[in-house]
Design an enzyme around this catalytic site. Structure first.
Site, PDB file in Angstrom:
ATOM      1  N   SER A 143      32.163  25.280  43.497  1.00  0.00           N
ATOM      2  CA  SER A 143      31.122  24.608  42.715  1.00  0.00           C
ATOM      3  C   SER A 143      30.277  23.770  43.659  1.00  0.00           C
ATOM      4  CB  SER A 143      31.787  23.712  41.674  1.00  0.00           C
ATOM      5  OG  SER A 143      30.927  22.654  41.310  1.00  0.00           O
ATOM      6  N   GLU A 202      34.813  36.922  35.763  1.00  0.00           N
ATOM      7  CA  GLU A 202      33.832  36.566  34.732  1.00  0.00           C
ATOM      8  C   GLU A 202      32.626  37.514  34.765  1.00  0.00           C
ATOM      9  OE1 GLU A 202      32.965  32.422  35.406  1.00  0.00           O
ATOM     10  OE2 GLU A 202      35.019  31.825  34.931  1.00  0.00           O
ATOM     11  N   HIS A 222      48.498  36.912  19.319  1.00  0.00           N
ATOM     12  CA  HIS A 222      47.625  35.792  18.902  1.00  0.00           C
ATOM     13  C   HIS A 222      47.496  34.744  20.007  1.00  0.00           C
ATOM     14  CE1 HIS A 222      48.223  37.361  14.768  1.00  0.00           C
ATOM     15  NE2 HIS A 222      49.480  37.511  15.166  1.00  0.00           N
ATOM     16  N   LYS A 233      36.854  22.684  42.779  1.00  0.00           N
ATOM     17  CA  LYS A 233      36.808  23.908  41.992  1.00  0.00           C
ATOM     18  C   LYS A 233      36.983  25.186  42.799  1.00  0.00           C
ATOM     19  CE  LYS A 233      34.932  23.901  38.006  1.00  0.00           C
ATOM     20  NZ  LYS A 233      35.506  24.376  36.783  1.00  0.00           N
TER      21      LYS A 233
END
Ligand code: ARG
Length: 466
Positions: free
Chosen positions: A277, A290, A156, A283
């Site tokens: 970024s 992804e 979980h 970043k």
């Protein structure tokens, strides 16, 4: 417009119809397979006395030159042809004259395209398998290095019990191993040659289908000519196997994204596999992970699309089946790209062993072992579960981990606790005692790793000659 047919037509094809019907923009991808199949076909025709040896030699020479010229860029495949079959045949006739018109004897584009797609897919199955093998050996190396790298295991997405990095990576090893098994199964099931099935009902020429099949490295010929031209099961199986590979990659990527987050910091993705970024200078984003996760959708899409295309097609060939190509090609290219990038990413990724171990030390990952300690001292498990539950509550109250509680504090909860509790719930003990087959204990992990080596050495794939 260059077409292989037209004799029975009194009007030219409407340009929009021609464009809608044409497949050359995408079936040129298998020009090599088309030529390979044609060569095998004429060699067989000559052996059967359907063509003379001179005719066969002229056609084989012409086809070989077309392949070389396309490869070198001297001959460009243009959309003036309806499909790759027309392109090759028209070029052959241009090169060698009328004898080129004999190439299509005893053949239809229906069995021809069935063959081309099979040859192409068969090759892709091996290419994907090779990439999976590379990923597996990368994982195996990492597993060997991390047999005693402790980390929390989750259920979980909540800390559950301590495991090792080798154990966690080993889970993916098993998944990708099953993926290879699926490829191996489908490879053997698909490896029968449809050529010689004609349009749907075979041909009246005395073809030697066994011979053609053996020339092209198939187990044998397919056994029903209607099925041969109407079957795309092998593609559905491949797309299904590819979808499962993407599902596995995507789960792994999801974990890497979490592990790479500022909150976890279990791993650091290499600069070469990260992006920045345009506005936020600090970043460093896990875009590759992804994108792999994101591209899973288009591979599933290809599978759904083909299943849907095939579901209402009466026997035998129907033009719907031309839709088997674009999305399938895209899925194959996507999966190959994802596998290569993913392997590169995990090869260069840094695992922060210290952070993982620290994380495993808190979050009460040793609570089960603390309960097992009480059981060992004679407390029934259900009571032990209750006692440790109460202990966890007290620990949360005091802002301490179980091992940070003094023996006095522990005894307040249960007088069964003795100083040997600390050893019983240490990270090392928790992991090392898990010695059931498939568990994280280093001794059993070493056995599993050695089996994994045997598996990688005895390879189904190397037994196949391309
Ligand atoms: N481009 C077609 C395909 O991909 C080739 C087969 C054409 N056969 C036919 N009967 N029109 O399926």
């Amino acid at each position: 417009m260059a077409q292989l047919w037209g004799g029975r037509f009194t009007k030219n094809t409407d340009q929009l119809v021609y464009n809608f019907n044409a497949s050359i923009s995408f079936d040129q991808k298998f020009y090599k397979e088309d030529i390979e199949g044609s060569i095998a076909h004429v060699v067989m025709l000559a052996k059967q006395g359907i063509l003379t040896n001179e005719e066969k030699d002229a056609i084989v020479k012409g086809l070989t030159e077309i392949r070389q010229d396309v490869e070198s860029g001297k001959l460009v495949i243009t959309d003036t042809y309806e499909d790759i079959h027309s392109f090759v045949e028209a070029n052959l006739i241009d090169r060698i004259g009328d004898v080129g018109k004999k190439l299509h004897t005893g053949r239809s584009r229906n069995d021809q395209v069935a063959l081309d797609m099979k040859l192409y897919t068969r090759h892709e199955v091996l290419a994907v398998d090779e990439l999976l093998k590379e990923l597996l050996s990368t994982l195996l190396n990492l597993m060997e290095e991390n047999i005693e790298t402790y980390m929390p295991g989750f259920t979980h997405l909540q800390k559950a019990q301590p495991i090792t990095l080798a154990h966690h990576l080993g889970a993916y090893f098993e998944m990708f191993k099953r993926d290879r098994g699926r490829l191996c199964d489908m490879y053997h099931r698909m490896n029968y040659c449809p050529l010689g099935s004609g349009a749907l009902a075979g041909t009246t020429y005395p073809l030697d289908r066994n011979y053609t099949a053996s020339l092209l490295g198939f187990e044998g010929p397919t056994l029903n000519s209607m099925d041969s031209v109407a079957d795309r099961d092998y593609l559905i199986e491949f797309l299904s196997a590819l979808s499962t590979i993407m599902m596995h990659l995507s789960r792994f990527c999801e974990e890497i994204i979490i592990w790479n987050s500022n909150e976890y910091q279990f791993v650091e993705i290499d600069d070469a596999y990260s992006t920045g970024s345009s506005i936020m200078p600090q970043k460093k984003n896990p875009d590759i992970a992804e994108l792999v996760r994101g591209k899973t959708g288009r591979v599933y899409g290809a599978l759904m699309s083909l299943l849907t295309t095939m579901k209402g097609i009466p026997l035998a060939y129907n033009k719907d089946m031309q839709e088997d190509k674009e999305l399938a090609f895209d899925a194959m290219d996507t999966v190959k790209g994802c596998l290569a990038l993913f392997t590169g990413m995990i090869k260069t990724m840094k695992f922060r062993n210290d952070v993982m171990e620290k994380s495993a030390m808190n979050g009460f990952t040793n609570a089960t072992d603390a309960a097992d300690y009480l059981v060992m001292k004679g407390v029934p498990f259900r009571d032990a579960h209750g006692i440790i539950g109460k202990l966890v509550l007290t620990c949360i109250d005091k802002g301490k981990a179980i091992h940070e509680m003094s023996i006095e504090e522990l005894k307040e909860i249960s007088d069964v606790f003795e100083p040997d509790i600390y050893d019983a719930i240490s990270l090392e003990t928790c992991v090392q005692k898990r010695l059931t087959i498939g568990g994280p204990g280093p001794n059993v992990m070493r056995q599993v790793i050695s089996q994994a080596h045997d598996y990688l050495e005895n390879d189904w794939h190397s037994a196949i000659q391309e």
